[in-house]
Design an enzyme around this catalytic site. Sequence first.
Site, PDB file in Angstrom:
ATOM      1  N   ILE A 100       0.973  -1.101   0.054  1.00  0.00           N
ATOM      2  CA  ILE A 100      -0.086  -0.116  -0.030  1.00  0.00           C
ATOM      3  C   ILE A 100       0.883   1.156  -0.055  1.00  0.00           C
ATOM      4  CG2 ILE A 100      -1.961  -1.180   1.023  1.00  0.00           C
ATOM      5  CD1 ILE A 100      -1.316   0.324   3.507  1.00  0.00           C
ATOM      6  N   CYS A 101       0.392   2.116  -0.629  1.00  0.00           N
ATOM      7  CA  CYS A 101       1.012   3.676  -0.677  1.00  0.00           C
ATOM      8  C   CYS A 101       0.757   4.332   0.499  1.00  0.00           C
ATOM      9  CB  CYS A 101       0.592   4.366  -1.996  1.00  0.00           C
ATOM     10  SG  CYS A 101       1.311   5.981  -2.289  1.00  0.00           S
TER      11      CYS A 101
END
Length: 167
Positions: free
Chosen positions: A115-116
């Site tokens: 995930i960013c």
Amino acid sequence: MADDATRKAVSEIPLLKTNSGPRDKELWVQRLREEYLALIKYVENNKTADNDWFRLESNKEGTRWFGKCWYIHDLLKYEFDMEFDIPVTYPSTAPEIAIPELDGKTAKMYRGGKICLTDHFKPLWARNVPKFGLAHLMALGLGPWLAVEIPDLISKGLITHREQQGS
């Protein structure tokens, strides 16, 4: 940071003291002890607030973590496997959480389902080394990411509830 509920939840997570990563064998044991105590407190607080949303465990060395996280949307529980490794430069570098089954379904994710967290979480983490730990990663990283991304993925039809997959 986010809303008042998030601020309150984070303020109740114990801050960590030991500035050590997996390379430093003796201090790492102390850091892991602090990590577990903070995670236990965070999970207990979540359960008390009826906001239980993840399970997490590690390998014996505390360098590989895995578990489940879930998000409730329209009274349906969407559950995902998650995993991350502790970087050798931890705690200076935050772990990168991966949710492999969502890989490629959102632009806010890197290859492998990581995930960013670059824009919002990582600067906050950097300002709080070594006080922030894995409980803070969950509260300020994964939790808000799920709250934004999962409803969006559902609305776009990119993920469906298990019960709806068979029909």
